[in-house]
Design an enzyme around this catalytic site. Sequence first.
Site, PDB file in Angstrom:
ATOM      1  N   HIS A 205      25.068 -14.076 -15.628  1.00 50.43           N
ATOM      2  CA  HIS A 205      24.189 -13.267 -16.477  1.00 50.43           C
ATOM      3  C   HIS A 205      24.939 -12.355 -17.437  1.00 50.43           C
ATOM      4  O   HIS A 205      24.337 -11.531 -18.109  1.00 50.43           O
ATOM      5  CB  HIS A 205      23.243 -12.426 -15.609  1.00 50.43           C
ATOM      6  CG  HIS A 205      23.966 -11.392 -14.795  1.00 50.43           C
ATOM      7  ND1 HIS A 205      24.455 -11.664 -13.539  1.00 50.43           N
ATOM      8  CD2 HIS A 205      24.298 -10.117 -15.050  1.00 50.43           C
ATOM      9  CE1 HIS A 205      25.057 -10.592 -13.068  1.00 50.43           C
ATOM     10  NE2 HIS A 205      24.989  -9.630 -13.961  1.00 50.43           N
TER      11      HIS A 205
HETATM   12  C1  UD1 Z   1      23.220  -4.620 -15.069  1.00 50.74           C
HETATM   13  C2  UD1 Z   1      24.666  -4.144 -15.169  1.00 50.74           C
HETATM   14  C3  UD1 Z   1      25.609  -5.272 -14.727  1.00 50.74           C
HETATM   15  C4  UD1 Z   1      25.215  -5.821 -13.372  1.00 50.74           C
HETATM   16  C5  UD1 Z   1      23.755  -6.248 -13.396  1.00 50.74           C
HETATM   17  C6  UD1 Z   1      23.316  -6.753 -12.025  1.00 50.74           C
HETATM   18  C7  UD1 Z   1      24.936  -2.538 -17.008  1.00 50.74           C
HETATM   19  C8  UD1 Z   1      25.610  -2.287 -18.305  1.00 50.74           C
HETATM   20  N1  UD1 Z   1      25.034  -3.783 -16.531  1.00 50.74           N
HETATM   21  O1  UD1 Z   1      23.078  -5.656 -16.033  1.00 50.74           O
HETATM   22  O2  UD1 Z   1      26.916  -4.744 -14.658  1.00 50.74           O
HETATM   23  O3  UD1 Z   1      26.026  -6.941 -13.060  1.00 50.74           O
HETATM   24  O4  UD1 Z   1      22.958  -5.115 -13.761  1.00 50.74           O
HETATM   25  O5  UD1 Z   1      22.023  -7.182 -12.028  1.00 50.74           O
HETATM   26  O6  UD1 Z   1      24.369  -1.636 -16.442  1.00 50.74           O
HETATM   27  N2  UD1 Z   1      15.365  -6.883 -16.455  1.00 50.74           N
HETATM   28  C9  UD1 Z   1      14.203  -7.265 -15.825  1.00 50.74           C
HETATM   29  N3  UD1 Z   1      13.890  -6.639 -14.659  1.00 50.74           N
HETATM   30  C10 UD1 Z   1      14.643  -5.658 -14.113  1.00 50.74           C
HETATM   31  C11 UD1 Z   1      15.814  -5.257 -14.796  1.00 50.74           C
HETATM   32  C12 UD1 Z   1      16.165  -5.887 -15.953  1.00 50.74           C
HETATM   33  O7  UD1 Z   1      13.496  -8.151 -16.256  1.00 50.74           O
HETATM   34  O8  UD1 Z   1      14.286  -5.150 -13.038  1.00 50.74           O
HETATM   35  C13 UD1 Z   1      15.741  -7.570 -17.709  1.00 50.74           C
HETATM   36  C14 UD1 Z   1      15.309  -6.823 -18.917  1.00 50.74           C
HETATM   37  O9  UD1 Z   1      14.830  -7.715 -19.863  1.00 50.74           O
HETATM   38  C15 UD1 Z   1      16.593  -6.190 -19.424  1.00 50.74           C
HETATM   39  C16 UD1 Z   1      17.655  -7.183 -18.968  1.00 50.74           C
HETATM   40  O10 UD1 Z   1      17.141  -7.728 -17.740  1.00 50.74           O
HETATM   41  O11 UD1 Z   1      16.601  -6.008 -20.806  1.00 50.74           O
HETATM   42  C17 UD1 Z   1      18.969  -6.519 -18.715  1.00 50.74           C
HETATM   43  O12 UD1 Z   1      18.833  -5.465 -17.782  1.00 50.74           O
HETATM   44  P1  UD1 Z   1      19.870  -4.238 -17.738  1.00 50.74           P
HETATM   45  O13 UD1 Z   1      19.550  -3.327 -16.639  1.00 50.74           O
HETATM   46  O14 UD1 Z   1      20.001  -3.640 -19.088  1.00 50.74           O
HETATM   47  O15 UD1 Z   1      21.270  -4.886 -17.452  1.00 50.74           O
HETATM   48  P2  UD1 Z   1      21.650  -6.130 -16.541  1.00 50.74           P
HETATM   49  O16 UD1 Z   1      21.905  -7.272 -17.424  1.00 50.74           O
HETATM   50  O17 UD1 Z   1      20.709  -6.291 -15.422  1.00 50.74           O
END
Ligand code: UD1
Length: 377
Positions: A205
């Site tokens: 991811h």
């Molecule tokens: C975050 C961490 C990453 C970690 C990952 C584990 C940062 C910079 N990155 O990345 O290091 O490996 O978590 O999962 O903090 N989303 C959902 N549901 C949720 C959360 C997120 O659908 O509960 C989707 C949203 O569209 C969001 C995207 O995932 O825009 C990214 O979520 P975000 O929390 O920004 O970062 P991760 O890619 O999850």
Amino acid sequence: MPSSLVHVVGARPNFMKAAPVIRALRSLGVEQRLLHTGQHYDTALSDVFFTDLDLPQPDISLGVGSGSHAAQTAAIMVALEAVLIGEPAPLVVVYGDVNSTIAAAIVCAKLGIPTAHVEAGLRSFDRSMPEEINRLVTDALAELLFVTSPEGMENLAREGVGDDRMHFVGNPMIDTLLVHLDRFDPLPVRERLGLPERYAVATLHRPTNVDTPEAAGRLVAALGRAGTRLQIVFPVHPRGRQMLESVGLGDLASVQVVEPLGYIDFISLVRGSAAVITDSGGIQEETTILGVPCLTLRANTERPITITHGTNRLVSPETLTGALDDALGGAQSSPAVGPPLWDGHAGERIAAVIAEWLGRRGSERRRSRRASPSAGR
Ligand code: UD1
């Protein structure tokens, strides 16, 4: 008068690092509050971990949700600042390298609240990764740095951190793995997903792998080639799903796409697998202890100890199948000695340092109040 210390968690990889620290502080009688920023909010990325890990429900939930890096980090900062002004803390404990971590470190630094960083000192030396920026800033600001591996101590020393701030304590994520080891049974989850006995697990991811059609296309092509060797199960994180599907992930017969799994189900699946294909940080560490070959689809790792003392190997989409053949053929052996202090007691070491630090802080405050009685009024 500052009240109890605060743990700030927000995203999936934070929960398994915080659980052993919270448990060990509880057993020392240290008062604590748990704050969830809401960076991750889906049941599959957050709630299930609280149940699986027996974590207490958060005392405070900020509910910030998703957004760009700036929007998400800023939303956490604004909400957390209000909480900490309303009820200050003697210490805030932050975990790992996610946006919740850096947001809390900045807010606390400006409010004059010391922070402790659990999993300090890791460096990929790749500033195009948001996590690397989060690590650098958090470590620069934290008063107590809890380090998982000797390279982490070296990295911090090179950046000028004094010995008094850094503590080599081992790996709390491995505490959690070892505590739950008896619960990791691959069979029920394998049966539920209809997987054959021999399979690989993929989790991918990172922005570099899934955020552009070109990168996602190379990745899906590589998974297609790897799938000629064995069945692959891929619990897809929401961030990459749409892009990966748009470049044909769903068309690969040998890649089974499933929803994100809870902690116990996921580690059970990994434990029973022939190999893992990943770009996650934590999974490089977990496979090292489980003895499962780990092929990390990245140009670098902030966890080189998982290569020197574990089962990890860095691969590209082009070298994946060759590396998988090595792993399946037993050519990727695991070293006899694992990383030092990954022994299940990191949480206790962290709690002991924190308790001692809080005690020392408390007596310093009392002494300074006695020296100038008007200071406390
Ligand atoms: C975050 C961490 C990453 C970690 C990952 C584990 C940062 C910079 N990155 O990345 O290091 O490996 O978590 O999962 O903090 N989303 C959902 N549901 C949720 C959360 C997120 O659908 O509960 C989707 C949203 O569209 C969001 C995207 O995932 O825009 C990214 O979520 P975000 O929390 O920004 O970062 P991760 O890619 O999850």
